[in-house]
Write an enzyme that holds these catalytic residues in place. Structure first.
Site, PDB file in Angstrom:
ATOM      1  N   GLY A  20       0.817  -1.208   0.000  1.00 23.31           N
ATOM      2  CA  GLY A  20       0.000   0.000   0.000  1.00 23.31           C
ATOM      3  C   GLY A  20       0.847   1.253   0.000  1.00 23.31           C
TER       4      GLY A  20
ATOM      5  N   GLY B  94      -0.498   2.813   7.306  1.00 21.71           N
ATOM      6  CA  GLY B  94      -0.582   2.025   8.532  1.00 21.71           C
ATOM      7  C   GLY B  94      -0.066   0.611   8.408  1.00 21.71           C
TER       8      GLY B  94
ATOM      9  CD  GLU C  47      -5.633  31.138  -6.630  1.00 21.01           C
ATOM     10  OE1 GLU C  47      -6.386  30.179  -6.820  1.00 21.01           O
ATOM     11  OE2 GLU C  47      -4.390  31.051  -6.766  1.00 21.01           O
TER      12      GLU C  47
ATOM     13  CG  HIS D 294      -8.612  28.306 -10.595  1.00 22.53           C
ATOM     14  ND1 HIS D 294      -8.387  27.494 -11.670  1.00 22.53           N
ATOM     15  CD2 HIS D 294      -7.393  28.698 -10.168  1.00 22.53           C
ATOM     16  CE1 HIS D 294      -7.089  27.410 -11.880  1.00 22.53           C
ATOM     17  NE2 HIS D 294      -6.455  28.136 -10.984  1.00 22.53           N
TER      18      HIS D 294
ATOM     19  CG  ASP E 256      -3.737  26.153 -12.413  1.00 27.31           C
ATOM     20  OD1 ASP E 256      -3.830  25.574 -11.330  1.00 27.31           O
ATOM     21  OD2 ASP E 256      -3.843  27.388 -12.562  1.00 27.31           O
TER      22      ASP E 256
HETATM   23  P1  ADP Z   1       3.347   2.864   6.683  1.00 25.19           P
HETATM   24  O1  ADP Z   1       4.130   1.821   7.390  1.00 25.19           O
HETATM   25  O2  ADP Z   1       2.220   2.300   5.875  1.00 25.19           O
HETATM   26  O3  ADP Z   1       4.142   3.840   5.894  1.00 25.19           O
HETATM   27  P2  ADP Z   1       2.742   3.675   9.344  1.00 25.19           P
HETATM   28  O4  ADP Z   1       2.167   2.417   9.869  1.00 25.19           O
HETATM   29  O5  ADP Z   1       4.136   3.960   9.716  1.00 25.19           O
HETATM   30  O6  ADP Z   1       2.587   3.738   7.777  1.00 25.19           O
HETATM   31  O7  ADP Z   1       1.784   4.859   9.766  1.00 25.19           O
HETATM   32  C1  ADP Z   1       2.257   6.043  10.302  1.00 25.19           C
HETATM   33  C2  ADP Z   1       1.330   6.570  11.352  1.00 25.19           C
HETATM   34  O8  ADP Z   1       0.091   6.959  10.778  1.00 25.19           O
HETATM   35  C3  ADP Z   1       0.951   5.550  12.392  1.00 25.19           C
HETATM   36  O9  ADP Z   1       1.875   5.533  13.433  1.00 25.19           O
HETATM   37  C4  ADP Z   1      -0.406   6.027  12.857  1.00 25.19           C
HETATM   38  O10 ADP Z   1      -0.271   7.024  13.835  1.00 25.19           O
HETATM   39  C5  ADP Z   1      -0.987   6.649  11.620  1.00 25.19           C
HETATM   40  N1  ADP Z   1      -1.889   5.728  10.922  1.00 25.19           N
HETATM   41  C6  ADP Z   1      -1.735   5.278   9.674  1.00 25.19           C
HETATM   42  N2  ADP Z   1      -2.743   4.473   9.328  1.00 25.19           N
HETATM   43  C7  ADP Z   1      -3.552   4.386  10.381  1.00 25.19           C
HETATM   44  C8  ADP Z   1      -4.772   3.685  10.641  1.00 25.19           C
HETATM   45  N3  ADP Z   1      -5.346   2.909   9.721  1.00 25.19           N
HETATM   46  N4  ADP Z   1      -5.331   3.836  11.849  1.00 25.19           N
HETATM   47  C9  ADP Z   1      -4.773   4.629  12.764  1.00 25.19           C
HETATM   48  N5  ADP Z   1      -3.634   5.298  12.582  1.00 25.19           N
HETATM   49  C10 ADP Z   1      -3.028   5.196  11.418  1.00 25.19           C
END
Ligand code: ADP
Length: 670
Positions: free
Chosen positions: A244, A249, A466, A469, A542
């Site tokens: 992703g 997350g 602006e 737009h 743009d």
């Molecule tokens: P990735 O590893 O996909 O780059 P991370 O897991 O390091 O992303 O996410 C960074 C921060 O963003 C997490 O520590 C959290 O605070 C927040 N975050 C990202 N996705 C979520 C989620 N689905 N729910 C809650 N917090 C999230």
């Protein structure tokens, strides 16, 4: 793993070299010192000539002849005289004589009165010497053992001792390298690896991403009780790949798996494996798996696995180090026993470049998509992060979620934090909706740049741009109504921007909507040309956006008459910038460009036409914006309706958008 944490840093390399350097210098100094003492404090060299005159004067008591030197011992009186004249005592108790004494004790005659020589001179083929010595009554003889002793001593100090010391040091270094964990940074896994015994994160902390959580729930179950699965003959997954865009997350999910299963969590980055030396990465992988197996049950999380997992490439000769590392990883994945409860999770945002071998069953056989959150997901993420922040009753997280389409979890977490900081800055105890709204803008376009002073002319141009737009937006039925227009510059480069309010999240856009978007994007430039009869650099963003939409319409969405449904482009890295590559010949590419140009030209003409027809509204709103710097959608619509003679709608009516948060769609850089 000292306490299971191999945090070896490059300093260790430096330390290793430092130790070698210092020891070498020390050994050199010691040897040089001893040698010079030995040299400097032995008998003094004199000329043969002087030796003869000493004999003549009866000052010599004893002479010992070696193969290449003649050692001379003075009589007591002569020595006293000598001391008186030169102030030099030849050798009482110096190191050389002591060493010599020690070496000769036992072999020497044991004569208490025997003294060390005071002088020596080179051997000259003088056959009259014996006569002279006899005549002068000097005792003489030869002492071959002496030379032997001295030569041996010299040999020991200059050759054997330093080599011995160096060898000892080398052995010590080798030991350290292979056992202690890389004084030189070679060998053991000195990749930065973090260990958390208890992550404390559960699936509750991960908002949205329900499919991913469901998929991982099984894995957690397996870690809890591996016997249940193996008993029936089910093969347990060895690894799962979280795919992703950044910030969605993935790391959080991996931590949650460990937290839920109550097992330790090891994490390290794929790039930490690859080093300059071929073989280092492979040995690190080997080491990692060995350590992980010792700690099992546990979760190992490899972030950015694409750094080592890139498709092996034979056409360009490849990268030996990376390939070896990957091969080792594949071998280790095949080798370990899942029943111990070891699970490898890896994350990437470029799954398309991974080597297919890595994704084969038995390796990272589960692919879990962790995509950008939808509206519901964003609301949930905002809720999770708002839990620990005090908010007042004005806060409407749904409105914020609506305004942040495209934002990922880390953006949203960041926004809540920015809002809290903003509240503190203004001396408030709780966060308000206004703070949150401001935070959205800070995260998306940066902070307000108050010290940036634009000339009057520039402000005018930005204003018209602006409003151009916004007006085109309002005039086109198929675009969203405007919410806010501002000409306050922002730190991320925007000189001004228009914010639109999305009514609902859209997953599909019609051809008409896309065309309207292009007209809106070009509306700013059209206003500039219309009013000032000149164009500026402000429209770069743009133009890029309009071109992208037009191109995608033709090459990906099958929305042009000329090419119809032919797929002409494919997306390369969907989870990063979504760059597309053409799959057609040069001639077709040329035709596509022509088609894009045609589409943009038509849209630009349309924008100019719309603005020219509404010149009065354009002028009035722009003048108001120059005065106020920021105007709301409500104020905009008021002037617009006045000019157009449209009656004011009811407060409850749909297009009253003044109170809702907007989505930034147009921003203009320098
Ligand atoms: P990735 O590893 O996909 O780059 P991370 O897991 O390091 O992303 O996410 C960074 C921060 O963003 C997490 O520590 C959290 O605070 C927040 N975050 C990202 N996705 C979520 C989620 N689905 N729910 C809650 N917090 C999230």
């Amino acid at each position: 793993m000292d306490n299971n944490n191999k945090n070896k840093d490059p300093n260790h390399n430096r330390q290793g070299w430092g130790i070698i350097l210092v020891t070498t210098l020390l050994v050199t100094f010691i040897v040089m010192g001893l040698y010079s003492m030995m040299q400097g404090s032995g008998p003094e060299e004199i000329s043969y000539d002087k030796f003869l005159s000493l004999i003549d004067e009866g000052e010599v008591q004893e002479v010992s002849l070696n193969s290449d030197r003649i050692y001379i011992t003075l009589t007591d009186e002569a020595r006293q005289k000598e001391l008186h004249e030169t102030g030099r005592i030849s050798n009482p108790g110096n190191v050389w004589s002591q060493l010599q004494d020690q070496m000769h004790s036992g072999s020497s005659t044991g004569d208490e009165g025997e003294r060390n020589p005071d002088y020596y001179t080179g051997y000259v083929n003088d056959y009259t010497l014996v006569d002279k010595l006899e005549k002068a009554g000097v005792e003489f003889g030869s002492e071959p053992a002496d030379t032997m002793g001295q030569t041996l001593l010299e040999l020991f100090l200059t050759v054997i001792l330093p080599i011995g010391l160096m060898a000892l040091m080398l052995v010590w270094l080798m030991r350290k390298m292979t056992k202690g964990g890389g004084v030189m940074g070679i060998g053991k896994s000195n990749a930065k690896m973090y260990m958390e015994k208890e992550t404390g994160v559960t699936f509750q902390d991960v908002a949205g991403e329900d499919e991913a959580k469901e998929s991982l729930q099984e894995v957690v179950d397996f870690l809890h009780n591996p016997g249940k699965y193996s008993g029936i003959g089910a093969k347990l997954p060895k690894g799962a790949l979280l795919v992703g865009p950044p910030g969605t997350g993935k790391t959080l999910l991996a931590k949650a798996v460990a937290g839920e299963a109550k097992v330790p969590f090891f994490s390290l980055s794929g790039s930490a494996f690859v080093e300059m030396y071929v073989g280092v990465g492979a040995s690190r992988v080997r080491d990692l798996f060995k350590q992980a197996q010792q700690q099992a049950p546990c979760i190992v999380f490899i972030d950015e696995i694409d750094a080592i997992g890139k498709t092996r490439d034979s056409s360009l000769g490849g990268n030996d180090e990376r390939e070896q590392t990957l091969n080792q990883l594949l071998a280790e994945m095949d080798g370990f026993d899942t029943n111990k409860g070891l699970l490898i999770l890896a994350a990437t945002n470029r799954p398309e470049i991974l080597d297919p071998a890595l994704l084969r069953p038995g390796r990272f056989d589960r692919r879990i998509i962790v995509d950008k959150p939808d509206l519901k997901g964003r609301v949930e993420i905002l809720k999770v992060h708002a839990k620990d922040v005090r908010m007042d009753e004005s806060v409407d997280l749904e409105a914020i979620a609506l305004a942040t389409s495209g934002a990922v979890g880390s953006d949203l977490a960041n926004m809540i934090n920015e809002a809290a900081i903003n509240a503190v800055k203004h001396g408030r105890q709780v966060v308000s909706q206004k703070d949150l709204f401001e935070a959205v803008e800070v995260v998306l376009v940066g902070k307000e740049k108050k010290d940036r002073i634009m000339s009057k002319e520039e402000r005018q141009i930005v204003s018209y741009h602006e409003v151009g737009h916004a007006l085109v937006t309002a005039l086109q039925k198929n675009t969203e109504p405007v919410q806010k227009i501002t000409i306050v510059p922002r730190t991320m480069g925007a000189l001004g921007y228009v914010m639109q309010t999305p009514e609902e999240e859209k997953f599909l856009n019609t051809k008409k909507e896309l065309e309207a978007m292009i007209v809106v994007a070009l509306g700013g430039r059209a206003a500039e040309e219309l009013v000032f009869d000149t164009v500026t650099t402000g429209a770069a963003n743009d133009i890029e956006q309009a071109t992208k939409i037009a191109r995608a319409m033709i090459t990906q969405y099958g929305m042009s008459e000329r090419f119809g449904l032919m797929g002409l482009e494919s997306i390369q890295n969907r989870y990063l910038d979504g760059r597309a590559v053409l799959n057609c010949g040069d001639a077709t590419a040329g035709e596509i460009d022509e088609e894009v140009m045609k589409m943009l030209k038509a849209a630009y003409e349309e924008a100019k036409k719309l603005l020219a027809e509404n010149r009065e509204a354009l002028d009035k709103i722009a003048a108001f914006l120059i005065e106020k710097e920021t105007i709301t959608g409500k104020e905009f619509m008021k002037i617009f309706r006045e000019v157009k003679g449209i009656p004011e709608p009811d407060e409850t009516e749909e297009n009253n958008v003044g109170e809702r948060e907007g989505r930034i769609v147009m921003k203009h850089g320098e």
